[in-house]
Design a protein around this motif. Structure first.
Motif, short mmCIF file in Angstrom:
data_model
loop_
_atom_site.label_atom_id
_atom_site.label_comp_id
_atom_site.label_asym_id
_atom_site.label_seq_id
_atom_site.Cartn_x
_atom_site.Cartn_y
_atom_site.Cartn_z
N GLY A 74 3.39 23.43 45.07
CA GLY A 74 4.36 22.51 44.50
C GLY A 74 5.50 22.30 45.48
N GLU A 75 6.04 21.09 45.47
CA GLU A 75 7.04 20.71 46.47
C GLU A 75 8.29 21.59 46.40
OE1 GLU A 75 9.40 16.65 47.92
OE2 GLU A 75 8.19 16.65 46.09
N ALA A 76 8.79 21.84 45.21
CA ALA A 76 10.01 22.64 45.08
C ALA A 76 9.74 24.11 45.39
CB ALA A 76 10.60 22.50 43.68
N TYR A 77 8.62 24.62 44.88
CA TYR A 77 8.25 26.01 45.14
C TYR A 77 8.10 26.25 46.65
CZ TYR A 77 5.55 30.39 44.76
OH TYR A 77 5.12 31.69 44.88
N SER A 78 7.36 25.36 47.32
CA SER A 78 7.11 25.53 48.75
C SER A 78 8.39 25.42 49.57
CB SER A 78 6.09 24.48 49.22
OG SER A 78 4.84 24.68 48.60
N ALA A 79 9.29 24.49 49.18
CA ALA A 79 10.53 24.32 49.93
C ALA A 79 11.35 25.61 49.91
CB ALA A 79 11.34 23.17 49.35
N TYR A 80 11.40 26.25 48.75
CA TYR A 80 12.18 27.49 48.61
C TYR A 80 11.55 28.63 49.40
CZ TYR A 80 14.32 31.61 46.45
OH TYR A 80 14.96 32.81 46.23
N TRP A 81 10.25 28.86 49.21
CA TRP A 81 9.62 30.01 49.84
C TRP A 81 9.36 29.80 51.32
CZ3 TRP A 81 10.09 34.54 47.86
CH2 TRP A 81 10.31 34.66 46.48
N ASN A 82 9.24 28.55 51.77
CA ASN A 82 9.19 28.31 53.21
C ASN A 82 10.50 28.73 53.86
OD1 ASN A 82 6.61 27.30 53.14
ND2 ASN A 82 7.21 25.15 53.17
N ARG A 140 4.71 19.27 37.23
CA ARG A 140 3.38 19.67 37.71
C ARG A 140 3.33 19.61 39.24
NH1 ARG A 140 -1.87 19.46 35.43
NH2 ARG A 140 -3.52 19.15 36.97
N GLN A 141 3.88 18.56 39.81
CA GLN A 141 3.79 18.38 41.26
C GLN A 141 4.77 19.26 42.03
OE1 GLN A 141 4.41 14.16 41.78
NE2 GLN A 141 2.28 13.64 41.29
N MET A 142 5.91 19.60 41.42
CA MET A 142 6.96 20.27 42.17
C MET A 142 7.03 21.78 41.94
SD MET A 142 10.01 17.45 42.13
CE MET A 142 10.88 18.22 43.51
N ILE A 143 6.74 22.24 40.72
CA ILE A 143 6.80 23.68 40.47
C ILE A 143 5.54 24.22 39.80
CG2 ILE A 143 9.31 23.80 40.36
CD1 ILE A 143 9.11 23.80 37.32
N LEU A 150 14.15 15.65 55.13
CA LEU A 150 14.18 15.16 53.76
C LEU A 150 14.25 13.64 53.73
CD1 LEU A 150 16.79 17.65 52.25
CD2 LEU A 150 14.37 17.54 51.62
N SER A 151 13.79 13.07 52.63
CA SER A 151 13.98 11.65 52.37
C SER A 151 14.87 11.52 51.13
CB SER A 151 12.64 10.96 52.12
OG SER A 151 12.07 11.41 50.89
N TYR A 152 15.41 10.33 50.93
CA TYR A 152 16.25 10.11 49.76
C TYR A 152 15.45 10.30 48.47
CZ TYR A 152 19.52 7.85 46.56
OH TYR A 152 20.38 7.59 45.52
N GLY A 153 14.20 9.85 48.47
CA GLY A 153 13.36 10.02 47.30
C GLY A 153 13.14 11.48 46.95
N GLN A 154 12.95 12.32 47.98
CA GLN A 154 12.77 13.76 47.73
C GLN A 154 14.01 14.36 47.09
OE1 GLN A 154 11.58 14.66 51.89
NE2 GLN A 154 9.97 15.92 50.96
N HIS A 194 19.28 25.58 49.83
CA HIS A 194 18.22 25.89 50.78
C HIS A 194 17.64 24.62 51.39
CE1 HIS A 194 16.06 24.91 47.13
NE2 HIS A 194 14.93 24.85 47.80
N LEU A 195 17.94 23.46 50.78
CA LEU A 195 17.50 22.19 51.36
C LEU A 195 18.45 21.76 52.48
CD1 LEU A 195 16.58 20.17 48.14
CD2 LEU A 195 15.05 21.44 49.65
N PHE A 196 19.73 21.86 52.19
CA PHE A 196 20.77 21.62 53.19
C PHE A 196 22.05 22.24 52.63
CE2 PHE A 196 21.90 18.48 50.19
CZ PHE A 196 20.85 17.60 50.03
N ASP A 197 22.96 22.54 53.50
CA ASP A 197 24.16 23.25 53.08
C ASP A 197 25.14 22.28 52.44
OD1 ASP A 197 25.99 25.19 52.63
OD2 ASP A 197 26.59 25.46 54.71
N HIS A 198 24.75 21.75 51.26
CA HIS A 198 25.58 20.72 50.64
C HIS A 198 26.87 21.30 50.07
CE1 HIS A 198 23.52 22.29 47.05
NE2 HIS A 198 24.55 21.84 46.37
#
Length: 330
Positions: free
Chosen positions: A15-23, A307-310, A262-266, A212-216
């Motif tokens: 999943g996109e969110a799961y992978s982003a965090y654990w990567n 379903r797709q992200m987590i 990242l893209s704006y859509g993400q 974890h995506l960016f230091d916002h």
């Protein structure tokens, strides 16, 4: 070095969110491991290869210790949120079982994860059977890593020190500091005393941040963008409107996001998903209302994003947060 194929399977997308965090978790852990191994900066091994080298050179205990110390870093991870908010280790295990089975159903049709890969025993022991989870844990460093993260999660819930034992299929039992972390063995996490549950913190969960995506949080530009997306009304704020509100151009906004891969859509998907998770975590039980307030078109679109992200259905997430008293079946 370990088997390359099994090493690569550790990072199979979940999943996109799961992978982003654990990567990001892997990158952070690998950076620490590189220092321990005194690896040259020019040696650009992947994070998984670095953990493999750490296991080969320093042993499973070194991987376990690093993973336990690294723990669950702040960021947006629903699984970490579920673990950290469990009222006791028994409920943590129950949540883990149900999440893993749901993810297996989505990824593999339910054939690659068995419900008893983690068990809570009446005497308080937690037993991990890595070979029952998925191919990711068929490497020894993967088993040590999994055990370290699990030990950290359990330690977050209790004041008990944990003893770690390994029981091989041949019946040989070893205690920590001598563990092989063989993926075919059972790993036993045993509280040394009766767990004394800590008072639950009332501060915001560290697992509902997007840093974890960016230091916002420290970068006003990204912090403002997240605020705009969080507080938009009905409908969606498109990239032109967002760029205008930020006082910049679409090209500049896209370029800055691209610097973080990242893209704006993400980003909009992450913000909507996080908002939905927050609503469910706060006790909102009607999925139609959650979808509406999180700016989804309807609950079906929200379920698709979950379903797709987590890879956790929103209704299951609601039930897991609500089910704080039931104990797992033995």
């Amino acid at each position: 070095m370990g088997d390359r194929d099994s090493t690569q399977n550790v990072n199979q997308p979940m999943g996109e969110a799961y992978s982003a965090y654990w990567n990001k978790w892997l990158q952070k852990g690998a950076s620490i491991a590189r220092q321990k191994l005194a690896m040259p900066a020019a040696e650009l091994n992947s994070p998984l290869e670095v953990f493999d080298q750490l296991y080969e050179q320093a042993g499973g205990q070194a991987v376990f210790d690093l993973a336990r110390a690294n723990g669950q870093m702040p960021g947006f991870d629903v699984q970490s949120l579920l673990f950290s908010t469990a009222p006791d280790p028994a409920t943590l295990v129950q949540r883990w079982q149900k999440v893993a089975q749901a993810q297996a159903n989505i990824r593999f049709g339910g054939c690659s994860s068995l419900p008893d890969f983690v068990q809570y025993l009446p005497e308080g022991d937690i037993v991990l059977s890595p070979s029952r989870i998925r191919p990711a844990n068929l490497s020894k460093f993967g088993t040590a890593m999994l055990t370290g993260v699990a030990a950290h999660a359990i330690g977050q819930l209790t004041n008990a020190e944990l003893e770690v034992w390994e029981c091989s299929k041949a019946g040989r039992t070893q205690k920590a500091n001598t563990l092989d972390f063989d993926p075919t063995s059972d790993i036993i996490l045993r509280p040394s005393i009766t767990p004394d549950m800590r008072n639950k913190k009332t501060s915001p969960s560290p697992y509902l941040h997007l840093n974890h995506l960016f230091d916002h949080q420290s970068h006003p530009y990204f912090r403002r963008m997240i605020e705009l997306l969080e507080h938009q009304g009905e409908g969606h704020l498109n990239i032109e409107e967002c760029a205008h509100a930020l006082g910049t151009s679409v090209r500049t906004l896209s370029r800055r996001l691209k610097m973080h891969n990242l893209s704006y859509g993400q980003v909009t998907r992450f913000v909507r998903l996080r908002k939905a998770v927050r609503l469910i975590h706060s006790g909102q039980v009607h999925m139609e209302d959650v979808a509406f307030h999180a700016n989804y078109a309807d609950r079906h679109h929200m379920a698709r994003d979950f379903r797709q992200m987590i890879q956790i259905p929103p209704a299951l997430l609601r039930d897991l947060f609500a089910d704080s008293t039931a104990k797992p079946r033995m």
